[in-house]
Design a protein around this motif. Structure first.
Motif, PDB file in Angstrom:
ATOM      1  N   ASP A   1       1.226   4.147  -3.160  1.00 49.14           N
ATOM      2  CA  ASP A   1       1.018   5.578  -2.934  1.00 49.14           C
ATOM      3  C   ASP A   1       2.204   6.410  -3.411  1.00 49.14           C
ATOM      4  O   ASP A   1       2.041   7.538  -3.872  1.00 49.14           O
ATOM      5  CB  ASP A   1       0.771   5.842  -1.448  1.00 49.14           C
TER       6      ASP A   1
ATOM      7  N   LYS B   1      -6.835  -0.146  -5.090  1.00 44.64           N
ATOM      8  CA  LYS B   1      -6.425   1.258  -5.057  1.00 44.64           C
ATOM      9  C   LYS B   1      -6.746   1.939  -6.379  1.00 44.64           C
ATOM     10  O   LYS B   1      -7.262   3.064  -6.413  1.00 44.64           O
ATOM     11  CB  LYS B   1      -4.923   1.338  -4.766  1.00 44.64           C
TER      12      LYS B   1
ATOM     13  N   SER C   1      -5.003   3.061   0.919  1.00 47.90           N
ATOM     14  CA  SER C   1      -4.009   2.008   0.682  1.00 47.90           C
ATOM     15  C   SER C   1      -3.486   1.430   1.984  1.00 47.90           C
ATOM     16  O   SER C   1      -3.346   0.214   2.126  1.00 47.90           O
ATOM     17  CB  SER C   1      -2.841   2.554  -0.149  1.00 47.90           C
TER      18      SER C   1
ATOM     19  N   GLY D   1       0.820  -1.209   0.000  1.00 47.36           N
ATOM     20  CA  GLY D   1       0.000   0.000   0.000  1.00 47.36           C
ATOM     21  C   GLY D   1       0.853   1.258   0.000  1.00 47.36           C
ATOM     22  O   GLY D   1       0.567   2.220  -0.727  1.00 47.36           O
TER      23      GLY D   1
END
Length: 412
Positions: free
Chosen positions: A77, A129, A341, A73
């Motif tokens: 990002d 995501k 995320s 996650g």
């Protein structure tokens, strides 16, 4: 029916949905999970390994997937989806190829472990995501369409593996599976996934809740319990289907065909669930959907004829994977997208723990009891817990501000 805005979102984002579907179909979670059931008896017959030893490999792929999910996650990002996913496909291929060449359980486990570690960039954190950031009005439907890739794996992998084992051996079959990420998913991801870090498609008020306060909230705990229970049930029953059916006298090919109907039903099931959670309170939809496989598992305790076994598999397929769709939708709906995320990665770890431990646990139950009765009853109970627990989430949080009305904006 979907709104014009939802339809427009799906039309404009269809390339991303195809890339996500093929990505999760050949991911570090789907390939090992949907392969192991068809591989279990052939490997046991050739090597003398116990079924528990063979299915324990999932503990390495899904278990390490639980540890890598929060890191994935963070990577998404900061570096973007494509930069994380492309090397992940190569990692999945390498790990599965090592497992295919295994002559001992140690190397077999190593291959599955490397699949999780090197293929972490292909896990559902990545695909969810993309979808939650790109789709707002059709978020549920888009998640259902993107994550339908697991249905493709559920349908095709048992058939592919069974066909190849009949003509060659399990090593060749698993090696063929290992090539799928490279020939099926990587080229499409290269062409159609965004190269830059993805951002929400709209600009509503974003949540101010911290990671710490979210994790300590009752809603987070409820989601974690539901996810863990649901995936203990899913992983336990689906990996048991092919060996259970062959134990009841069906040929491996026939057992694979019947078990494959799980994936066949997953496709309309996921799309329908996505549309329903866009229109109605998602926890109630999830509760009803998860009670369906609970009933199917109880029927499986005594079912022996092909018709009843097929109907049970279809019922399982309508709901199988619903927790994955619901997890992404509910995380965004209750906690917002700004920290999606990271929070999704933490909740996905609960899912991965269930997926990792259930196959070996249920296989062990079979060895102790002599059949799969205890496994199917346990799955029924866990599905019920997963569904009913969702009702404790309560109403969606409200958002103040002009962008909140009439949309699926993120909540504080």
């Amino acid at each position: 029916m979907m709104t014009p805005a939802a339809i427009a979102e799906l039309r404009s984002g269809w390339r991303i949905l195809v890339a996500c579907a093929l990505g999760i179909a050949a991911s570090a979670i789907a390939l090992p999970y949907y392969s192991i059931g068809a591989l279990t008896k052939p490997i046991a017959l050739e090597t003398g390994w116990s079924r528990t030893d063979i299915q324990f490999a999932i503990a390495f792929s899904s278990g390490l997937g639980a540890l890598t999910a929060p890191v994935t996650g963070w990577l998404v990002d900061h570096f973007g989806v494509r930069r994380v996913a492309l090397p992940g496909f190569a990692g999945v291929a390498l790990g599965m190829m090592i497992a295919a060449m295994a002559g001992s359980t140690l190397v077999f486990y190593l291959g599955f472990a490397l699949t999780a570690l090197l293929g972490a960039g292909t896990n559902p954190v990545v695909w969810s995501k993309v979808v939650t950031s790109r789709f707002d009005h059709a978020r549920g439907a888009a998640l259902g369409l993107a994550l339908v890739g697991t249905a493709l794996s559920a349908i095709l992998l048992p058939l592919l593996i069974t066909m190849l084992i009949e003509r060659t051996n399990w090593h060749v079959a698993l090696a063929a599976v290992a090539m799928l990420p490279l020939v099926l998913s990587l080229p499409v991801a290269w062409l159609w996934l965004p190269s830059e870090p993805v951002r929400p498609s709209l600009a509503p008020a974003q949540p101010t809740v911290s990671i710490r306060s979210a994790v300590l909230s009752l809603r987070f705990v409820v989601l974690a319990i539901s996810i863990l229970s649901g995936y203990l049930a899913v992983s336990g029953v689906l990996t048991s289907l092919v060996p259970a059916f062959t134990d009841r006298g069906l040929s491996p090919a026939r057992a694979a065909v019947i078990a494959g109907t799980v994936g066949l039903a997953m496709i309309p099931g996921r799309v329908l669930i996505g549309i329903l959670i866009d229109r109605y309170w998602a926890p109630a939809v999830g509760c009803v959907i998860l009670l369906i496989p609970a009933v199917a598992c109880l029927v499986l305790v005594r079912a022996t004829d092909s018709l009843n076994l097929t109907l049970c598999c279809l019922a399982l397929g309508l709901a199988a994977g619903a927790e994955l769709d619901l997890l992404a939708f509910l995380t965004a709906r209750y906690f917002g997208r700004a920290r999606f995320s990271k929070l999704y990665g933490l909740l996905y770890a609960c899912l991965a723990v269930g997926s990792a431990t259930a196959p070996a646990m249920f296989s062990r139950l079979r060895e102790v009891s002599g059949d799969y009765t205890a496994s199917f009853v346990s799955s029924a109970a866990l599905f019920a817990v997963a569904g009913i627990t969702l009702l404790l989430l309560g109403p969606y949080p409200s958002i103040s501000g002009p962008s909140a009305k009439g949309s699926h904006s993120d909540a504080d």
